[in-house]
Design an enzyme around this catalytic site. Structure first.
Site, PDB file in Angstrom:
ATOM      1  N   SER A 106       0.841  -1.199   0.000  1.00  0.00           N
ATOM      2  CA  SER A 106       0.000   0.000   0.000  1.00  0.00           C
ATOM      3  C   SER A 106       0.877   1.250   0.000  1.00  0.00           C
ATOM      4  CB  SER A 106      -0.888  -0.001   1.254  1.00  0.00           C
ATOM      5  OG  SER A 106      -0.052   0.029   2.406  1.00  0.00           O
TER       6      SER A 106
ATOM      7  N   GLY B 270       5.938   4.744  -1.850  1.00  0.00           N
ATOM      8  CA  GLY B 270       7.392   4.948  -1.749  1.00  0.00           C
ATOM      9  C   GLY B 270       8.141   3.645  -1.979  1.00  0.00           C
TER      10      GLY B 270
ATOM     11  N   ASP C  42       8.312  -6.129   4.257  1.00  0.00           N
ATOM     12  CA  ASP C  42       7.990  -5.619   5.581  1.00  0.00           C
ATOM     13  C   ASP C  42       9.267  -5.006   6.124  1.00  0.00           C
ATOM     14  OD1 ASP C  42       5.784  -5.302   7.402  1.00  0.00           O
ATOM     15  OD2 ASP C  42       7.003  -6.413   8.832  1.00  0.00           O
TER      16      ASP C  42
ATOM     17  N   PHE D 268      10.274   8.817   1.591  1.00  0.00           N
ATOM     18  CA  PHE D 268       8.995   8.660   2.294  1.00  0.00           C
ATOM     19  C   PHE D 268       9.269   8.271   3.750  1.00  0.00           C
ATOM     20  CE2 PHE D 268       8.868   4.010   2.702  1.00  0.00           C
ATOM     21  CZ  PHE D 268       9.835   3.635   1.780  1.00  0.00           C
TER      22      PHE D 268
ATOM     23  N   HIS E 227      18.587  -0.507   3.181  1.00  0.00           N
ATOM     24  CA  HIS E 227      18.051  -1.814   3.571  1.00  0.00           C
ATOM     25  C   HIS E 227      17.258  -2.452   2.422  1.00  0.00           C
ATOM     26  CE1 HIS E 227      15.459   1.519   4.257  1.00  0.00           C
ATOM     27  NE2 HIS E 227      14.403   0.786   4.541  1.00  0.00           N
ATOM     28  N   ARG E 228      16.381  -1.669   1.787  1.00  0.00           N
ATOM     29  CA  ARG E 228      15.525  -2.207   0.707  1.00  0.00           C
ATOM     30  C   ARG E 228      16.354  -2.467  -0.555  1.00  0.00           C
ATOM     31  NH1 ARG E 228      12.151   1.071   1.316  1.00  0.00           N
ATOM     32  NH2 ARG E 228      10.941  -0.226   2.726  1.00  0.00           N
TER      33      ARG E 228
HETATM   34  P1  ITT Z   1       2.827  -2.195   3.163  1.00  0.00           P
HETATM   35  O1  ITT Z   1       1.471  -2.069   2.539  1.00  0.00           O
HETATM   36  O2  ITT Z   1       3.903  -2.615   2.181  1.00  0.00           O
HETATM   37  O3  ITT Z   1       2.832  -3.066   4.413  1.00  0.00           O
HETATM   38  P2  ITT Z   1       3.524  -0.075   5.033  1.00  0.00           P
HETATM   39  O4  ITT Z   1       3.824   1.362   4.828  1.00  0.00           O
HETATM   40  O5  ITT Z   1       2.407  -0.439   5.981  1.00  0.00           O
HETATM   41  O6  ITT Z   1       3.252  -0.707   3.587  1.00  0.00           O
HETATM   42  P3  ITT Z   1       5.373  -1.617   6.706  1.00  0.00           P
HETATM   43  O7  ITT Z   1       4.255  -2.340   7.364  1.00  0.00           O
HETATM   44  O8  ITT Z   1       6.554  -2.408   6.214  1.00  0.00           O
HETATM   45  O9  ITT Z   1       4.874  -0.793   5.435  1.00  0.00           O
HETATM   46  O10 ITT Z   1       5.849  -0.487   7.691  1.00  0.00           O
HETATM   47  C1  ITT Z   1       7.107   0.085   7.606  1.00  0.00           C
HETATM   48  C2  ITT Z   1       7.078   1.503   8.143  1.00  0.00           C
HETATM   49  O11 ITT Z   1       8.427   1.967   8.154  1.00  0.00           O
HETATM   50  C3  ITT Z   1       6.261   2.448   7.290  1.00  0.00           C
HETATM   51  O12 ITT Z   1       5.705   3.468   8.086  1.00  0.00           O
HETATM   52  C4  ITT Z   1       7.318   3.040   6.361  1.00  0.00           C
HETATM   53  O13 ITT Z   1       6.971   4.348   5.969  1.00  0.00           O
HETATM   54  C5  ITT Z   1       8.575   3.016   7.217  1.00  0.00           C
HETATM   55  N1  ITT Z   1       9.703   2.706   6.329  1.00  0.00           N
HETATM   56  C6  ITT Z   1       9.980   1.504   5.772  1.00  0.00           C
HETATM   57  N2  ITT Z   1      11.010   1.618   4.907  1.00  0.00           N
HETATM   58  C7  ITT Z   1      11.357   2.905   4.907  1.00  0.00           C
HETATM   59  C8  ITT Z   1      12.306   3.644   4.193  1.00  0.00           C
HETATM   60  O14 ITT Z   1      13.074   3.102   3.282  1.00  0.00           O
HETATM   61  N3  ITT Z   1      12.389   4.952   4.448  1.00  0.00           N
HETATM   62  C9  ITT Z   1      11.588   5.543   5.350  1.00  0.00           C
HETATM   63  N4  ITT Z   1      10.646   4.931   6.051  1.00  0.00           N
HETATM   64  C10 ITT Z   1      10.513   3.610   5.824  1.00  0.00           C
END
Ligand code: ITT
Length: 185
Positions: free
Chosen positions: A8, A11, A65, A140, A168-169
């Protein structure tokens, strides 16, 4: 090859495309979602989510995740990062760090994919520190407050390509592509 990104988070989707596009993947967005199970690790969340999605017969797919683990907060928000960002916001997170000298933190990403019926689960990590104030407009989530080790700018102050080369990603996606290639050999 075509792969469906189940997320969802726009970013994440941009970063998937930026890394996987040049590696030969056509990344399509999928609106499917899964109930994120309450778990202690990113890997457990990914395994639970993959199982749900596979049960619905979706083709080749990739999920992510991820979370920000802050040393002085004993790893919080970690697996609760999305909830923490939504409820506390960046300023709220910085407030928890007011007067804290130890600014150490890390981002972790767990990528799960099902390709041709086979699962691939890989991880990536990026160490860094929490800035004193947000800066930058790229990226993001927590990007404006995270300074990767060896750099002086936050993730939000560098280009998506630079971020992907150390994040990390970016690392997890590269590991995913390497593993897929290895299995095809
Ligand atoms: P999904 O639908 O993919 O689950 P999500 O935003 O809910 O999307 P997560 O459950 O993995 O994703 O939560 C990770 C949180 O950490 C989310 O608030 C992201 O914005 C933040 N995050 C993850 N990777 C990041 C990055 O590369 N830079 C900044 N914030 C990051």
């Amino acid at each position: 090859m075509k792969i469906y990104a189940v997320t969802s988070n726009q970013g994440k989707l941009r970063e998937f495309r930026s890394v996987l596009g040049p590696l030969g993947f056509e990344v399509e967005h999928s609106d499917e979602d899964c109930d994120e199970i309450q778990a202690d690790t990113l890997r457990e969340v990914v395994i639970g989510c993959l199982a749900q999605l596979k049960g619905r017969g979706i083709g080749d797919l990739i999920i992510d995740d991820s979370g920000l683990f802050i040393d002085a907060l004993k790893g919080f928000p970690g697996v609760y990062s999305a909830y923490a960002l939504k409820t506390l916001g960046l300023q709220g997170a910085l407030k928890l760090m007011e007067g804290v000298d130890d600014r150490g933190a890390r981002f972790e990403c767990c990528i799960g994919a099902t390709i041709g019926g086979e699962d691939i689960i890989v991880t990536g990590r990026c160490d860094g520190t929490i800035a004193l104030a947000p800066s930058g407009t790229e990226g993001f989530g927590f990007d404006p407050v995270f300074i990767p080790s060896g750099h002086s700018q936050t993730f939000a102050e560098i280009s998506i390509e630079e971020k992907n080369s150390i994040s990390h990603r970016g690392r997890a996606l590269q590991a995913f592509s390497d593993e897929l290639r290895r299995r095809k050999e």
